[in-house]
Design a protein around this motif. Structure first.
Motif, PDB file in Angstrom:
ATOM      1  N   SER A 112       0.866  -1.142  -0.038  1.00 41.21           N
ATOM      2  CA  SER A 112      -0.072   0.174   0.014  1.00 41.21           C
ATOM      3  C   SER A 112       0.828   1.054  -0.071  1.00 41.21           C
ATOM      4  O   SER A 112       0.538   1.979   0.611  1.00 41.21           O
ATOM      5  N   LEU A 113       1.785   1.400  -1.115  1.00 43.53           N
ATOM      6  CA  LEU A 113       2.586   2.621  -0.957  1.00 43.53           C
ATOM      7  C   LEU A 113       1.755   3.790  -1.470  1.00 43.53           C
ATOM      8  O   LEU A 113       0.680   3.822  -1.971  1.00 43.53           O
ATOM      9  N   PRO A 114       2.272   4.795  -0.847  1.00 38.88           N
ATOM     10  CA  PRO A 114       1.373   6.179  -0.998  1.00 38.88           C
ATOM     11  C   PRO A 114       1.294   6.642  -2.416  1.00 38.88           C
ATOM     12  O   PRO A 114       2.070   6.292  -3.337  1.00 38.88           O
ATOM     13  N   THR A 115       0.343   7.136  -2.747  1.00 39.01           N
ATOM     14  CA  THR A 115      -0.026   7.969  -3.987  1.00 39.01           C
ATOM     15  C   THR A 115       1.221   8.779  -4.498  1.00 39.01           C
ATOM     16  O   THR A 115       1.685   9.442  -3.600  1.00 39.01           O
ATOM     17  N   GLY A 116       1.686   8.451  -5.663  1.00 39.51           N
ATOM     18  CA  GLY A 116       2.741   9.517  -6.022  1.00 39.51           C
ATOM     19  C   GLY A 116       4.092   8.868  -5.901  1.00 39.51           C
ATOM     20  O   GLY A 116       5.114   9.287  -6.378  1.00 39.51           O
ATOM     21  N   ALA A 117       4.231   7.417  -5.137  1.00 42.15           N
ATOM     22  CA  ALA A 117       5.410   6.722  -4.647  1.00 42.15           C
ATOM     23  C   ALA A 117       6.072   6.344  -6.528  1.00 42.15           C
ATOM     24  O   ALA A 117       5.441   5.930  -7.150  1.00 42.15           O
ATOM     25  N   TYR A 118       7.226   6.761  -6.285  1.00 44.55           N
ATOM     26  CA  TYR A 118       8.322   6.498  -7.722  1.00 44.55           C
ATOM     27  C   TYR A 118       9.324   5.546  -7.329  1.00 44.55           C
ATOM     28  O   TYR A 118       9.629   4.721  -8.500  1.00 44.55           O
ATOM     29  N   VAL A 119      10.024   5.610  -6.400  1.00 37.98           N
ATOM     30  CA  VAL A 119      11.289   5.061  -6.230  1.00 37.98           C
ATOM     31  C   VAL A 119      11.067   4.559  -4.559  1.00 37.98           C
ATOM     32  O   VAL A 119      10.926   5.330  -3.887  1.00 37.98           O
ATOM     33  N   ALA A 120      11.608   3.380  -4.621  1.00 37.73           N
ATOM     34  CA  ALA A 120      11.988   2.889  -3.050  1.00 37.73           C
ATOM     35  C   ALA A 120      13.705   2.779  -2.756  1.00 37.73           C
ATOM     36  O   ALA A 120      14.444   2.298  -3.834  1.00 37.73           O
ATOM     37  N   TYR A 121      14.137   3.079  -1.690  1.00 40.12           N
ATOM     38  CA  TYR A 121      15.501   3.068  -1.469  1.00 40.12           C
ATOM     39  C   TYR A 121      15.611   1.975  -0.395  1.00 40.12           C
ATOM     40  O   TYR A 121      14.749   2.090   0.612  1.00 40.12           O
ATOM     41  N   GLY A 122      16.474   1.005  -0.508  1.00 38.64           N
ATOM     42  CA  GLY A 122      16.669   0.053   0.859  1.00 38.64           C
ATOM     43  C   GLY A 122      18.127  -0.137   1.267  1.00 38.64           C
ATOM     44  O   GLY A 122      19.125   0.112   0.464  1.00 38.64           O
ATOM     45  N   THR A 123      18.149  -0.197   2.507  1.00 34.36           N
ATOM     46  CA  THR A 123      19.440  -0.592   3.304  1.00 34.36           C
ATOM     47  C   THR A 123      19.439  -1.848   3.951  1.00 34.36           C
ATOM     48  O   THR A 123      18.556  -1.972   4.737  1.00 34.36           O
ATOM     49  N   HIS A 124      20.375  -2.922   3.426  1.00 38.22           N
ATOM     50  CA  HIS A 124      20.133  -4.169   3.977  1.00 38.22           C
ATOM     51  C   HIS A 124      21.519  -4.451   4.845  1.00 38.22           C
ATOM     52  O   HIS A 124      22.613  -4.017   4.200  1.00 38.22           O
ATOM     53  N   GLY A 125      21.334  -4.961   5.748  1.00 39.68           N
ATOM     54  CA  GLY A 125      22.641  -4.975   6.539  1.00 39.68           C
ATOM     55  C   GLY A 125      22.579  -6.466   7.503  1.00 39.68           C
ATOM     56  O   GLY A 125      21.452  -7.315   7.535  1.00 39.68           O
ATOM     57  N   VAL A 126      23.617  -6.778   8.221  1.00 37.65           N
ATOM     58  CA  VAL A 126      23.930  -7.771   9.311  1.00 37.65           C
ATOM     59  C   VAL A 126      24.685  -7.043  10.031  1.00 37.65           C
ATOM     60  O   VAL A 126      25.715  -6.370   9.971  1.00 37.65           O
ATOM     61  N   GLN A 127      24.186  -7.205  11.165  1.00 38.14           N
ATOM     62  CA  GLN A 127      24.838  -6.550  12.590  1.00 38.14           C
ATOM     63  C   GLN A 127      24.483  -7.326  13.616  1.00 38.14           C
ATOM     64  O   GLN A 127      23.481  -8.285  13.882  1.00 38.14           O
ATOM     65  N   GLY A 128      24.961  -6.799  14.834  1.00 37.00           N
ATOM     66  CA  GLY A 128      24.786  -7.301  16.160  1.00 37.00           C
ATOM     67  C   GLY A 128      25.327  -8.495  16.837  1.00 37.00           C
ATOM     68  O   GLY A 128      24.806  -9.147  17.716  1.00 37.00           O
ATOM     69  N   GLY A 129      26.299  -9.265  15.774  1.00 33.66           N
ATOM     70  CA  GLY A 129      27.021 -10.233  16.316  1.00 33.66           C
ATOM     71  C   GLY A 129      28.111 -10.073  17.287  1.00 33.66           C
ATOM     72  O   GLY A 129      28.381  -8.960  17.632  1.00 33.66           O
ATOM     73  N   SER A 130      28.348 -11.014  17.920  1.00 36.76           N
ATOM     74  CA  SER A 130      29.657 -10.808  19.117  1.00 36.76           C
ATOM     75  C   SER A 130      30.996 -10.818  18.548  1.00 36.76           C
ATOM     76  O   SER A 130      31.780 -10.390  19.186  1.00 36.76           O
ATOM     77  N   ILE A 131      31.310 -11.416  17.176  1.00 32.34           N
ATOM     78  CA  ILE A 131      32.674 -11.517  16.765  1.00 32.34           C
ATOM     79  C   ILE A 131      33.003 -10.541  15.550  1.00 32.34           C
ATOM     80  O   ILE A 131      33.744  -9.751  15.593  1.00 32.34           O
ATOM     81  N   TYR A 132      32.021 -10.470  14.935  1.00 32.13           N
ATOM     82  CA  TYR A 132      32.129  -9.792  13.657  1.00 32.13           C
ATOM     83  C   TYR A 132      31.556  -8.629  13.555  1.00 32.13           C
ATOM     84  O   TYR A 132      30.457  -8.330  14.069  1.00 32.13           O
ATOM     85  N   GLY A 133      32.264  -7.608  12.721  1.00 30.39           N
ATOM     86  CA  GLY A 133      31.551  -6.237  12.450  1.00 30.39           C
ATOM     87  C   GLY A 133      30.314  -6.096  11.762  1.00 30.39           C
ATOM     88  O   GLY A 133      29.903  -7.167  11.254  1.00 30.39           O
ATOM     89  N   ALA A 134      29.509  -5.066  11.681  1.00 37.71           N
ATOM     90  CA  ALA A 134      28.376  -4.980  10.908  1.00 37.71           C
ATOM     91  C   ALA A 134      28.809  -4.512   9.275  1.00 37.71           C
ATOM     92  O   ALA A 134      29.813  -3.800   9.180  1.00 37.71           O
ATOM     93  N   TYR A 135      27.914  -4.812   8.561  1.00 42.24           N
ATOM     94  CA  TYR A 135      27.908  -4.558   6.874  1.00 42.24           C
ATOM     95  C   TYR A 135      26.541  -4.204   6.406  1.00 42.24           C
ATOM     96  O   TYR A 135      25.634  -4.564   6.881  1.00 42.24           O
ATOM     97  N   ALA A 136      26.689  -3.514   5.442  1.00 36.47           N
ATOM     98  CA  ALA A 136      25.525  -3.066   4.634  1.00 36.47           C
ATOM     99  C   ALA A 136      25.757  -2.911   3.164  1.00 36.47           C
ATOM    100  O   ALA A 136      26.778  -2.781   2.687  1.00 36.47           O
ATOM    101  N   VAL A 137      24.410  -3.056   2.410  1.00 35.85           N
ATOM    102  CA  VAL A 137      24.650  -2.860   1.267  1.00 35.85           C
ATOM    103  C   VAL A 137      23.264  -1.890   0.987  1.00 35.85           C
ATOM    104  O   VAL A 137      22.433  -2.007   1.506  1.00 35.85           O
ATOM    105  N   TYR A 138      23.273  -1.452  -0.344  1.00 35.78           N
ATOM    106  CA  TYR A 138      22.182  -0.416  -0.613  1.00 35.78           C
ATOM    107  C   TYR A 138      21.633  -0.714  -1.989  1.00 35.78           C
ATOM    108  O   TYR A 138      22.243  -0.935  -3.050  1.00 35.78           O
TER     109      TYR A 138
END
Length: 131
Positions: free
Chosen positions: A100-126
Protein backbone atom coordinates in the motif's frame (compact mmCIF):
# COMPACT_ATOMS: atom_id res chain seq x y z
CA UNK A 1 -12.79 -12.34 -45.37
CA UNK A 2 -11.26 -15.28 -43.46
CA UNK A 3 -7.83 -13.64 -43.46
CA UNK A 4 -9.29 -10.36 -42.20
CA UNK A 5 -11.02 -12.17 -39.31
CA UNK A 6 -7.77 -13.90 -38.33
CA UNK A 7 -5.88 -10.63 -38.47
CA UNK A 8 -8.41 -8.91 -36.19
CA UNK A 9 -8.38 -11.83 -33.72
CA UNK A 10 -4.55 -11.73 -33.71
CA UNK A 11 -4.45 -8.00 -33.02
CA UNK A 12 -7.00 -8.31 -30.21
CA UNK A 13 -4.93 -11.13 -28.65
CA UNK A 14 -1.73 -9.05 -28.78
CA UNK A 15 -3.43 -6.02 -27.23
CA UNK A 16 -4.88 -8.23 -24.48
CA UNK A 17 -1.43 -9.60 -23.66
CA UNK A 18 0.08 -6.11 -23.41
CA UNK A 19 -2.71 -4.90 -21.17
CA UNK A 20 -2.02 -7.74 -18.70
CA UNK A 21 1.70 -7.11 -18.35
CA UNK A 22 2.96 -5.22 -15.32
CA UNK A 23 6.34 -3.55 -15.19
CA UNK A 24 8.53 -4.95 -12.43
CA UNK A 25 11.85 -3.38 -11.52
CA UNK A 26 14.53 -4.95 -9.33
CA UNK A 27 17.93 -4.07 -7.93
CA UNK A 28 20.44 -6.34 -6.21
CA UNK A 29 23.62 -5.38 -4.38
CA UNK A 30 26.26 -7.64 -2.82
CA UNK A 31 29.43 -7.35 -0.77
CA UNK A 32 31.91 -9.85 0.64
CA UNK A 33 32.09 -9.81 4.44
CA UNK A 34 34.30 -11.26 7.13
CA UNK A 35 32.42 -13.96 9.01
CA UNK A 36 29.14 -13.89 7.06
CA UNK A 37 30.27 -14.68 3.51
CA UNK A 38 28.33 -12.75 0.87
CA UNK A 39 25.75 -10.20 2.01
CA UNK A 40 23.05 -9.74 -0.65
CA UNK A 41 20.26 -7.19 -0.67
CA UNK A 42 17.45 -7.23 -3.24
CA UNK A 43 14.65 -4.70 -3.69
CA UNK A 44 11.89 -5.33 -6.22
CA UNK A 45 9.17 -2.84 -7.11
CA UNK A 46 5.77 -3.96 -8.31
CA UNK A 47 2.30 -2.50 -8.48
CA UNK A 48 1.87 -0.56 -5.22
CA UNK A 49 4.35 -2.86 -3.39
CA UNK A 50 8.08 -3.05 -2.76
CA UNK A 51 9.55 -6.48 -1.90
CA UNK A 52 12.84 -6.77 -0.03
CA UNK A 53 15.24 -9.60 0.73
CA UNK A 54 18.47 -9.66 2.75
CA UNK A 55 20.68 -12.78 2.85
CA UNK A 56 24.09 -13.88 4.06
CA UNK A 57 25.97 -17.08 3.24
CA UNK A 58 26.41 -18.02 6.92
CA UNK A 59 25.59 -16.59 10.33
CA UNK A 60 27.41 -18.51 13.05
CA UNK A 61 27.92 -15.20 14.91
CA UNK A 62 24.20 -15.07 15.80
CA UNK A 63 23.79 -11.61 14.23
CA UNK A 64 20.54 -10.30 12.82
CA UNK A 65 19.72 -9.19 9.28
CA UNK A 66 18.15 -5.78 8.73
CA UNK A 67 16.22 -3.70 6.22
CA UNK A 68 15.40 0.01 6.32
CA UNK A 69 14.43 2.43 3.60
CA UNK A 70 12.35 5.19 2.17
CA UNK A 71 9.83 5.84 -0.59
CA UNK A 72 10.10 9.02 -2.68
CA UNK A 73 8.03 10.72 -5.35
CA UNK A 74 9.27 11.72 -8.82
CA UNK A 75 10.55 15.05 -7.42
CA UNK A 76 12.70 13.38 -4.75
CA UNK A 77 10.38 14.28 -1.88
CA UNK A 78 10.33 11.58 0.82
CA UNK A 79 6.80 10.21 1.21
CA UNK A 80 7.52 7.43 3.72
CA UNK A 81 10.50 6.47 5.84
CA UNK A 82 10.65 2.84 6.89
CA UNK A 83 12.44 2.36 10.19
CA UNK A 84 14.85 -0.55 10.54
CA UNK A 85 13.26 -3.99 10.76
CA UNK A 86 15.34 -6.89 12.17
CA UNK A 87 15.24 -10.62 11.59
CA UNK A 88 15.61 -13.11 14.38
CA UNK A 89 19.21 -13.69 15.51
CA UNK A 90 21.19 -16.23 13.50
CA UNK A 91 18.99 -15.95 10.38
CA UNK A 92 20.61 -16.29 6.96
CA UNK A 93 17.65 -14.84 5.04
CA UNK A 94 15.09 -12.17 5.79
CA UNK A 95 12.39 -10.98 3.41
CA UNK A 96 9.06 -9.23 3.29
CA UNK A 97 7.24 -6.38 1.62
CA UNK A 98 6.08 -2.82 1.99
CA UNK A 99 2.51 -2.73 0.72
CA UNK A 100 0.00 0.00 0.00
CA UNK A 101 2.60 2.52 -1.08
CA UNK A 102 1.38 6.12 -1.01
CA UNK A 103 -0.01 7.88 -4.05
CA UNK A 104 2.81 9.33 -6.11
CA UNK A 105 5.39 6.73 -5.02
CA UNK A 106 8.11 6.60 -7.67
CA UNK A 107 11.24 5.05 -6.18
CA UNK A 108 12.09 2.90 -3.15
CA UNK A 109 15.48 2.92 -1.45
CA UNK A 110 16.66 0.10 0.80
CA UNK A 111 19.52 -0.45 3.21
CA UNK A 112 20.17 -4.15 3.86
CA UNK A 113 22.53 -5.17 6.63
CA UNK A 114 23.93 -7.71 9.02
CA UNK A 115 24.80 -6.53 12.54
CA UNK A 116 24.71 -7.32 16.23
CA UNK A 117 27.03 -10.32 16.25
CA UNK A 118 29.57 -10.79 19.02
CA UNK A 119 32.66 -11.42 16.85
CA UNK A 120 32.30 -9.76 13.43
CA UNK A 121 31.52 -6.17 12.51
CA UNK A 122 28.44 -4.82 10.77
CA UNK A 123 28.03 -4.64 6.98
CA UNK A 124 25.49 -3.02 4.69
CA UNK A 125 24.51 -2.83 1.02
CA UNK A 126 22.20 -0.33 -0.64
CA UNK A 127 19.48 -0.82 -3.24
CA UNK A 128 16.88 1.22 -5.09
CA UNK A 129 14.10 0.46 -7.54
CA UNK A 130 11.15 2.11 -9.23
CA UNK A 131 7.74 1.24 -7.87
Amino acid sequence: MKLRKRLIVGIVAIVACFSLTTAVFANTSTTQTTGYGTLTGTLTGGTNTAYYSTTVTSNSDNAYLTIAGSIQDINGRTLVTKQQINSSRGATSFSGSWTSLPTGAYVAYGTHGVQGGSIYGAYAVYTYTHV
